[in-house]
Motif scaffolding. Structure first.
Motif, PDB file in Angstrom:
ATOM      1  N   THR A  78     -17.716 -25.444  23.676  1.00 36.08           N
ATOM      2  CA  THR A  78     -16.380 -25.175  23.152  1.00 36.08           C
ATOM      3  C   THR A  78     -16.430 -23.879  22.353  1.00 36.08           C
ATOM      4  OG1 THR A  78     -15.937 -27.533  23.014  1.00 36.08           O
ATOM      5  CG2 THR A  78     -14.505 -26.096  21.736  1.00 36.08           C
ATOM      6  N   LEU A  79     -15.577 -22.943  22.711  1.00 30.21           N
ATOM      7  CA  LEU A  79     -15.505 -21.645  22.046  1.00 30.21           C
ATOM      8  C   LEU A  79     -14.633 -21.776  20.804  1.00 30.21           C
ATOM      9  CD1 LEU A  79     -16.062 -18.495  22.403  1.00 30.21           C
ATOM     10  CD2 LEU A  79     -13.721 -18.433  23.235  1.00 30.21           C
ATOM     11  N   LEU A  80     -15.199 -21.390  19.641  1.00 27.66           N
ATOM     12  CA  LEU A  80     -14.448 -21.481  18.397  1.00 27.66           C
ATOM     13  C   LEU A  80     -13.864 -20.131  17.985  1.00 27.66           C
ATOM     14  CD1 LEU A  80     -16.815 -23.842  16.376  1.00 27.66           C
ATOM     15  CD2 LEU A  80     -14.731 -24.439  17.614  1.00 27.66           C
ATOM     16  N   GLN A  81     -14.699 -19.078  18.038  1.00 34.35           N
ATOM     17  CA  GLN A  81     -14.200 -17.749  17.654  1.00 34.35           C
ATOM     18  C   GLN A  81     -15.075 -16.674  18.268  1.00 34.35           C
ATOM     19  OE1 GLN A  81     -14.537 -16.706  13.476  1.00 34.35           O
ATOM     20  NE2 GLN A  81     -16.164 -18.238  13.189  1.00 34.35           N
ATOM     21  N   ARG A  82     -14.558 -15.437  18.262  1.00 37.59           N
ATOM     22  CA  ARG A  82     -15.282 -14.286  18.814  1.00 37.59           C
ATOM     23  C   ARG A  82     -15.542 -13.278  17.704  1.00 37.59           C
ATOM     24  NH1 ARG A  82     -15.097 -14.022  24.449  1.00 37.59           N
ATOM     25  NH2 ARG A  82     -13.614 -15.455  25.390  1.00 37.59           N
ATOM     26  N   ASP A  83     -16.697 -12.636  17.768  1.00 41.21           N
ATOM     27  CA  ASP A  83     -17.011 -11.504  16.892  1.00 41.21           C
ATOM     28  C   ASP A  83     -17.236 -10.322  17.826  1.00 41.21           C
ATOM     29  OD1 ASP A  83     -17.958  -9.567  15.238  1.00 41.21           O
ATOM     30  OD2 ASP A  83     -19.433 -10.844  14.226  1.00 41.21           O
ATOM     31  N   ASN A  84     -16.172  -9.532  18.045  1.00 43.79           N
ATOM     32  CA  ASN A  84     -16.235  -8.438  19.009  1.00 43.79           C
ATOM     33  C   ASN A  84     -17.127  -7.289  18.545  1.00 43.79           C
ATOM     34  OD1 ASN A  84     -14.588  -9.740  20.843  1.00 43.79           O
ATOM     35  ND2 ASN A  84     -12.733  -8.984  19.878  1.00 43.79           N
ATOM     36  N   THR A  85     -17.354  -7.137  17.232  1.00 43.73           N
ATOM     37  CA  THR A  85     -18.197  -6.043  16.753  1.00 43.73           C
ATOM     38  C   THR A  85     -19.654  -6.270  17.137  1.00 43.73           C
ATOM     39  OG1 THR A  85     -18.469  -7.116  14.607  1.00 43.73           O
ATOM     40  CG2 THR A  85     -16.682  -5.508  14.814  1.00 43.73           C
ATOM     41  N   GLU A  86     -20.137  -7.494  17.048  1.00 42.16           N
ATOM     42  CA  GLU A  86     -21.528  -7.808  17.390  1.00 42.16           C
ATOM     43  C   GLU A  86     -21.667  -8.300  18.828  1.00 42.16           C
ATOM     44  OE1 GLU A  86     -24.327  -7.412  15.546  1.00 42.16           O
ATOM     45  OE2 GLU A  86     -23.080  -6.429  14.037  1.00 42.16           O
ATOM     46  N   GLY A  87     -20.529  -8.688  19.471  1.00 42.58           N
ATOM     47  CA  GLY A  87     -20.584  -9.201  20.844  1.00 42.58           C
ATOM     48  C   GLY A  87     -21.090 -10.620  20.927  1.00 42.58           C
ATOM     49  N   PHE A  88     -20.794 -11.435  19.907  1.00 42.83           N
ATOM     50  CA  PHE A  88     -21.213 -12.829  19.886  1.00 42.83           C
ATOM     51  C   PHE A  88     -19.989 -13.723  19.773  1.00 42.83           C
ATOM     52  CE2 PHE A  88     -25.355 -11.170  19.382  1.00 42.83           C
ATOM     53  CZ  PHE A  88     -26.263 -12.202  19.559  1.00 42.83           C
ATOM     54  N   VAL A  89     -20.151 -14.972  20.215  1.00 41.68           N
ATOM     55  CA  VAL A  89     -19.087 -15.974  20.088  1.00 41.68           C
ATOM     56  C   VAL A  89     -19.662 -17.213  19.431  1.00 41.68           C
ATOM     57  CG1 VAL A  89     -17.751 -15.169  22.084  1.00 41.68           C
ATOM     58  CG2 VAL A  89     -19.517 -16.885  22.424  1.00 41.68           C
ATOM     59  N   GLU A  90     -18.813 -17.881  18.652  1.00 46.14           N
ATOM     60  CA  GLU A  90     -19.227 -19.131  18.012  1.00 46.14           C
ATOM     61  C   GLU A  90     -18.839 -20.274  18.931  1.00 46.14           C
ATOM     62  OE1 GLU A  90     -18.982 -21.376  13.719  1.00 46.14           O
ATOM     63  OE2 GLU A  90     -17.327 -20.063  14.295  1.00 46.14           O
ATOM     64  N   ILE A  91     -19.783 -21.194  19.147  1.00 43.54           N
ATOM     65  CA  ILE A  91     -19.560 -22.310  20.070  1.00 43.54           C
ATOM     66  C   ILE A  91     -20.004 -23.623  19.459  1.00 43.54           C
ATOM     67  CG2 ILE A  91     -19.874 -20.855  22.134  1.00 43.54           C
ATOM     68  CD1 ILE A  91     -22.687 -22.276  22.370  1.00 43.54           C
ATOM     69  N   ILE A  92     -19.560 -24.696  20.095  1.00 44.55           N
ATOM     70  CA  ILE A  92     -20.099 -26.040  19.845  1.00 44.55           C
ATOM     71  C   ILE A  92     -20.681 -26.474  21.179  1.00 44.55           C
ATOM     72  CG2 ILE A  92     -19.594 -28.425  19.244  1.00 44.55           C
ATOM     73  CD1 ILE A  92     -17.173 -27.435  17.670  1.00 44.55           C
ATOM     74  N   ASP A  93     -21.984 -26.804  21.211  1.00 42.86           N
ATOM     75  CA  ASP A  93     -22.622 -27.145  22.484  1.00 42.86           C
ATOM     76  C   ASP A  93     -22.468 -28.628  22.801  1.00 42.86           C
ATOM     77  OD1 ASP A  93     -24.454 -28.428  20.872  1.00 42.86           O
ATOM     78  OD2 ASP A  93     -26.177 -27.241  21.524  1.00 42.86           O
ATOM     79  N   ASP A  94     -23.111 -29.059  23.866  1.00 43.66           N
ATOM     80  CA  ASP A  94     -23.002 -30.450  24.314  1.00 43.66           C
ATOM     81  C   ASP A  94     -23.701 -31.431  23.382  1.00 43.66           C
ATOM     82  OD1 ASP A  94     -25.481 -29.388  25.007  1.00 43.66           O
ATOM     83  OD2 ASP A  94     -25.708 -30.686  26.766  1.00 43.66           O
ATOM     84  N   LYS A  95     -24.539 -30.927  22.449  1.00 41.81           N
ATOM     85  CA  LYS A  95     -25.217 -31.781  21.469  1.00 41.81           C
ATOM     86  C   LYS A  95     -24.488 -31.743  20.126  1.00 41.81           C
ATOM     87  CE  LYS A  95     -29.573 -30.841  23.734  1.00 41.81           C
ATOM     88  NZ  LYS A  95     -30.787 -30.052  23.710  1.00 41.81           N
ATOM     89  N   GLN A  96     -23.275 -31.191  20.143  1.00 44.73           N
ATOM     90  CA  GLN A  96     -22.409 -31.079  18.956  1.00 44.73           C
ATOM     91  C   GLN A  96     -23.012 -30.178  17.892  1.00 44.73           C
ATOM     92  OE1 GLN A  96     -19.226 -32.244  18.955  1.00 44.73           O
ATOM     93  NE2 GLN A  96     -19.733 -32.716  21.080  1.00 44.73           N
ATOM     94  N   ARG A  97     -23.804 -29.185  18.302  1.00 45.95           N
ATOM     95  CA  ARG A  97     -24.340 -28.187  17.373  1.00 45.95           C
ATOM     96  C   ARG A  97     -23.402 -26.993  17.381  1.00 45.95           C
ATOM     97  NH1 ARG A  97     -30.204 -27.196  19.765  1.00 45.95           N
ATOM     98  NH2 ARG A  97     -28.852 -26.883  21.561  1.00 45.95           N
ATOM     99  N   THR A  98     -23.193 -26.422  16.203  1.00 46.04           N
ATOM    100  CA  THR A  98     -22.365 -25.228  16.088  1.00 46.04           C
ATOM    101  C   THR A  98     -23.283 -24.038  15.872  1.00 46.04           C
ATOM    102  OG1 THR A  98     -20.586 -26.505  15.096  1.00 46.04           O
ATOM    103  CG2 THR A  98     -20.504 -24.129  14.802  1.00 46.04           C
ATOM    104  N   GLY A  99     -23.031 -22.962  16.640  1.00 50.04           N
ATOM    105  CA  GLY A  99     -23.852 -21.762  16.505  1.00 50.04           C
ATOM    106  C   GLY A  99     -23.229 -20.609  17.268  1.00 50.04           C
ATOM    107  N   TRP A 100     -23.966 -19.479  17.262  1.00 50.76           N
ATOM    108  CA  TRP A 100     -23.471 -18.246  17.874  1.00 50.76           C
ATOM    109  C   TRP A 100     -24.371 -17.866  19.039  1.00 50.76           C
ATOM    110  CZ3 TRP A 100     -19.175 -15.488  16.020  1.00 50.76           C
ATOM    111  CH2 TRP A 100     -18.611 -15.989  14.845  1.00 50.76           C
ATOM    112  N   VAL A 101     -23.756 -17.425  20.166  1.00 53.59           N
ATOM    113  CA  VAL A 101     -24.506 -16.937  21.322  1.00 53.59           C
ATOM    114  C   VAL A 101     -23.918 -15.605  21.765  1.00 53.59           C
ATOM    115  CG1 VAL A 101     -25.201 -19.212  22.149  1.00 53.59           C
ATOM    116  CG2 VAL A 101     -23.090 -18.208  22.976  1.00 53.59           C
ATOM    117  N   ASP A 102     -24.713 -14.846  22.486  1.00 54.85           N
ATOM    118  CA  ASP A 102     -24.275 -13.552  23.020  1.00 54.85           C
ATOM    119  C   ASP A 102     -23.104 -13.794  23.978  1.00 54.85           C
ATOM    120  OD1 ASP A 102     -24.016 -11.046  24.230  1.00 54.85           O
ATOM    121  OD2 ASP A 102     -26.182 -10.673  24.116  1.00 54.85           O
ATOM    122  N   SER A 103     -22.022 -13.046  23.813  1.00 54.76           N
ATOM    123  CA  SER A 103     -20.815 -13.272  24.624  1.00 54.76           C
ATOM    124  C   SER A 103     -21.025 -12.924  26.092  1.00 54.76           C
ATOM    125  CB  SER A 103     -19.635 -12.482  24.058  1.00 54.76           C
ATOM    126  OG  SER A 103     -19.892 -11.096  24.124  1.00 54.76           O
TER     127      SER A 103
END
Length: 186
Positions: free
Chosen positions: A49-74
């Motif tokens: 699940t995509l929560l937000q985007r950080d266009n300056t760094e090119g990363f997006v905040e997500i919630i994965d299938d294990k319900q962890r929240t973190g940032w990955v490369d867009s």
């Protein structure tokens, strides 16, 4: 170094559903960049699940299938379902299509049988029609012959009556008549 983002309670309803690209696994970071702590990895094709985007760094905040929240490369985010995610649906669609095809083949076989039956009945009806047409033609010829015979009979009878009339007329003319006297009283 940037400060790590505080972990928040995951909520799938807050974001857009996207997928991790199929050709890799990616690391999930604590913040929007590679210099943040790695929280774990997300397997290729995972629904997130995509929560937000950080266009300056090119990363997006997500919630994965294990319900962890973190940032990955867009670059590793894809809006289309992964092959892993789509495969069960494709297999179900294939199964449904095969069932529908079998039903269509059964209906086709039934329709072909009905066509054969109708062709057979059509041949029988055509045979009966030919027989009735032949019978009709024969009866029509007989009727025409009877009409000709009746006309010939009437012509013959008329001729006989005419001849009898002529003969009677000649006989009547040949019978001597009594002559009138011409006494002349008048």
């Amino acid at each position: 170094m940037q400060s790590p983002v505080l972990a928040q309670e995951p909520n799938d309803a807050d974001g857009e559903t996207v997928y991790i690209a199929d050709d890799l696994y990616t690391f999930m970071h604590a913040g929007p960049g590679r210099n943040y702590r790695i929280l774990g990895s997300v397997t290729a094709g995972t629904k997130v699940t995509l929560l937000q985007r950080d266009n300056t760094e090119g990363f997006v905040e997500i919630i994965d299938d294990k319900q962890r929240t973190g940032w990955v490369d867009s670059r590793f985010i894809n809006e289309n379902p992964s092959v892993r995610e789509a495969m069960p649906q494709l297999q179900q669609n294939l199964s449904d299509t095969q069932v529908a095809l079998q039903d269509a083949q059964q209906k086709n076989d039934l329709l072909n049988q009905q066509i054969l039956d109708l062709n057979s009945r059509n041949k029988q009806m055509q045979s009966k029609l030919d027989e009735l047409q032949t019978r009709h033609d024969r009866i029509e010829r007989e009727l025409s012959n009877k009409d000709n015979k009746v006309q010939l009979e009437w012509l013959t009878r008329g001729g006989i009556i005419g001849l009898v009339g002529i003969v009677l007329g000649v006989i009547v003319m040949l019978i001597p008549r009594k002559r009138r006297r011409n006494d002349g009283w008048m």
